[in-house]
Design a protein around this motif. Structure first.
Motif, PDB file in Angstrom:
ATOM      1  N   ILE A  94      20.587  35.254  -7.339  1.00  0.00           N
ATOM      2  CA  ILE A  94      21.185  34.104  -6.669  1.00  0.00           C
ATOM      3  C   ILE A  94      21.047  32.857  -7.526  1.00  0.00           C
ATOM      4  O   ILE A  94      20.009  32.625  -8.155  1.00  0.00           O
ATOM      5  N   ARG A  95      22.095  32.032  -7.500  1.00  0.00           N
ATOM      6  CA  ARG A  95      22.052  30.741  -8.191  1.00  0.00           C
ATOM      7  C   ARG A  95      22.812  29.730  -7.333  1.00  0.00           C
ATOM      8  O   ARG A  95      23.883  30.039  -6.806  1.00  0.00           O
ATOM      9  N   GLY A  96      22.258  28.521  -7.176  1.00  0.00           N
ATOM     10  CA  GLY A  96      22.952  27.523  -6.374  1.00  0.00           C
ATOM     11  C   GLY A  96      22.073  26.333  -6.055  1.00  0.00           C
ATOM     12  O   GLY A  96      20.891  26.295  -6.405  1.00  0.00           O
ATOM     13  N   TYR A  97      22.658  25.362  -5.362  1.00  0.00           N
ATOM     14  CA  TYR A  97      22.002  24.081  -5.120  1.00  0.00           C
ATOM     15  C   TYR A  97      20.774  24.199  -4.230  1.00  0.00           C
ATOM     16  O   TYR A  97      19.870  23.356  -4.293  1.00  0.00           O
ATOM     17  N   ASN A  98      20.738  25.228  -3.377  1.00  0.00           N
ATOM     18  CA  ASN A  98      19.631  25.302  -2.427  1.00  0.00           C
ATOM     19  C   ASN A  98      18.553  26.298  -2.845  1.00  0.00           C
ATOM     20  O   ASN A  98      17.639  26.598  -2.069  1.00  0.00           O
ATOM     21  N   VAL A  99      18.614  26.801  -4.072  1.00  0.00           N
ATOM     22  CA  VAL A  99      17.584  27.704  -4.580  1.00  0.00           C
ATOM     23  C   VAL A  99      16.393  26.867  -5.041  1.00  0.00           C
ATOM     24  O   VAL A  99      16.547  25.752  -5.555  1.00  0.00           O
ATOM     25  N   ILE A 100      15.203  27.389  -4.858  1.00  0.00           N
ATOM     26  CA  ILE A 100      13.992  26.680  -5.258  1.00  0.00           C
ATOM     27  C   ILE A 100      14.055  26.213  -6.721  1.00  0.00           C
ATOM     28  O   ILE A 100      14.722  26.818  -7.548  1.00  0.00           O
ATOM     29  N   GLN A 101      13.352  25.154  -7.005  1.00  0.00           N
ATOM     30  CA  GLN A 101      13.250  24.659  -8.376  1.00  0.00           C
ATOM     31  C   GLN A 101      12.205  25.438  -9.184  1.00  0.00           C
ATOM     32  O   GLN A 101      12.237  25.455 -10.410  1.00  0.00           O
ATOM     33  N   GLY A 102      11.284  26.085  -8.505  1.00  0.00           N
ATOM     34  CA  GLY A 102      10.244  26.840  -9.188  1.00  0.00           C
ATOM     35  C   GLY A 102       9.207  27.316  -8.198  1.00  0.00           C
ATOM     36  O   GLY A 102       9.281  27.023  -7.004  1.00  0.00           O
ATOM     37  N   LEU A 103       8.257  28.071  -8.693  1.00  0.00           N
ATOM     38  CA  LEU A 103       7.161  28.570  -7.883  1.00  0.00           C
ATOM     39  C   LEU A 103       5.840  27.974  -8.377  1.00  0.00           C
ATOM     40  O   LEU A 103       5.675  27.726  -9.576  1.00  0.00           O
ATOM     41  N   ASP A 143      16.276  33.836 -14.721  1.00  0.00           N
ATOM     42  CA  ASP A 143      16.682  34.478 -15.972  1.00  0.00           C
ATOM     43  C   ASP A 143      17.432  33.484 -16.850  1.00  0.00           C
ATOM     44  O   ASP A 143      17.562  32.291 -16.509  1.00  0.00           O
ATOM     45  N   ALA A 144      17.955  33.945 -17.976  1.00  0.00           N
ATOM     46  CA  ALA A 144      18.591  33.049 -18.947  1.00  0.00           C
ATOM     47  C   ALA A 144      19.830  32.375 -18.391  1.00  0.00           C
ATOM     48  O   ALA A 144      20.238  31.313 -18.873  1.00  0.00           O
ATOM     49  N   GLU A 145      20.455  32.969 -17.371  1.00  0.00           N
ATOM     50  CA  GLU A 145      21.650  32.370 -16.751  1.00  0.00           C
ATOM     51  C   GLU A 145      21.302  31.486 -15.561  1.00  0.00           C
ATOM     52  O   GLU A 145      22.206  30.959 -14.907  1.00  0.00           O
ATOM     53  N   GLY A 146      20.006  31.332 -15.283  1.00  0.00           N
ATOM     54  CA  GLY A 146      19.592  30.476 -14.182  1.00  0.00           C
ATOM     55  C   GLY A 146      19.586  31.162 -12.826  1.00  0.00           C
ATOM     56  O   GLY A 146      19.500  30.493 -11.798  1.00  0.00           O
ATOM     57  N   PHE A 147      19.672  32.495 -12.786  1.00  0.00           N
ATOM     58  CA  PHE A 147      19.668  33.225 -11.521  1.00  0.00           C
ATOM     59  C   PHE A 147      18.242  33.554 -11.101  1.00  0.00           C
ATOM     60  O   PHE A 147      17.401  33.935 -11.927  1.00  0.00           O
ATOM     61  N   TYR A 148      18.004  33.444  -9.793  1.00  0.00           N
ATOM     62  CA  TYR A 148      16.738  33.870  -9.207  1.00  0.00           C
ATOM     63  C   TYR A 148      16.886  35.315  -8.760  1.00  0.00           C
ATOM     64  O   TYR A 148      17.835  35.660  -8.036  1.00  0.00           O
TER      65      TYR A 148
END
Length: 323
Positions: A161-170, A180-185
């Motif tokens: 998943i990738r998008g505005y409401n995904v966490i910034q980090g853990l 990952d390298a494409e910014g997907f969680y």
């Protein structure tokens, strides 16, 4: 949802379902939120009646417990007009087949659903059990859990998943270890998108039962069991096996007064499922035997431990094939 609505929710607010779907929703719309310290069919029915609740949210087993309670027929629940506890809705609002209503898939890391669709109309049979399309502003890909290789439509793998409401980090985890390298969680969920972008969720990758080299999604087996007229609900887990790694086991709660034996059930399931998906171990349980987490979900780890204990006791008494 309207400003004057009165929403009942048993979902705890530390859980994203309770926080986003009820608390934030009520604050945004100016609704009244009705809560209770603990669910009990009798007191909850009384609460719904006295508070003139208009929308009911919660888990399916709550609805079943309430409509089967002796006082249900005496309660005036005419104020209820909607929600996802389908048995409590007015007859015209209840789906004939809940599996033909869209689900939504979400997680804490996305602060709610990342796929969703309308839930007030029936889907075509081809979309039975589906989980909607990507929510606005969200992007997905399906990858091979082992290699990370992107998979085509229709291929089952890990949902990313990738998008505005995904966490910034853990917390205490480097960002490159979260994305990952494409910014997907990488969600840890298994499923696939069809050619039209509709998601079919299968299981948590950790919940997949690995038996004899094959993967079994517990939900697929549960749906087949729940179709049986004698069955109230079922829960499927993997139990340890010395040769196959795991074997499929089912905890089944029957309808009041219903009778069903393991052999008959297995014979029916063989008409719907591949042989390796048919439960080797079948345990008939009372609803109170099923362990749940504080957020209302079945605690599969504790359930597996409970069934393992029952399996050992059964084997000691009369052999491994007796349910």
């Amino acid at each position: 949802i309207h400003t004057g609505d009165r929403i009942f929710s048993p979902m705890p607010f530390f859980w994203v379902g309770g926080l986003v779907f009820t608390l934030h929703c009520a604050m945004h719309k100016g609704c009244t939120l009705i809560c209770e310290a603990a669910f009990n069919p009798d007191s909850t029915l009384r609460l719904l009646e006295e508070e003139r609740v208009t929308l009911v949210t919660g888990w399916p087993h709550y609805g079943s417990a309430m409509v089967e309670h002796p006082t249900y027929a005496e309660r005036d629940l005419s104020s209820i007009r909607g929600g996802n506890i389908y048995p409590l809705l007015p007859p015209g609002a209840r789906p004939a087949d809940p599996e033909l209503r869209s689900n939504a898939l979400g997680m804490t890391e996305t602060c709610g659903p990342h796929t969703i669709d309308r839930m007030d109309h029936d889907l075509p049979e081809a979309l039975r059990g589906s989980f909607g399309r990507a929510a606005e502003g969200m992007a997905h890909k399906i990858v091979d859990p082992a290699s990370g290789e992107r998979l085509p439509a229709g291929s089952e793998g890990e949902i990313c998943i990738r998008g505005y409401n995904v966490i910034q980090g853990l917390y205490k985890v480097e960002r490159e270890d979260c994305f990952d390298a494409e910014g997907f969680y990488h969600s840890g969920d298994s499923g696939y998108f069809n050619e039209d972008g509709v998601l079919f969720f299968k299981a948590r990758l950790g919940d997949l039962i690995k038996t004899g080299g094959a993967n079994v999604a517990p939900r697929e087996v549960e749906l087949a069991i729940d179709e049986q007229p004698e069955v109230h609900c079922s829960y499927v887990v993997g139990l340890p096996h010395p040769d196959r790694g795991q074997q499929v086991a089912a905890a089944i709660v029957l309808n009041d007064g219903a009778a069903l034996d393991a052999s008959t059930l297995r014979e029916r399931l063989r008409q719907q499922l591949a042989a390796y998906k048919v439960p080797v171990n079948v345990f008939f349980c009372a609803q109170e035997d099923i362990p749940f987490t504080d957020s209302g979900k079945v605690d599969k780890r504790r359930l597996a431990e409970y069934l393992t204990t029952r399996q050992l006791l059964t084997q000691a008494a009369s052999g491994p094939d007796t349910p």
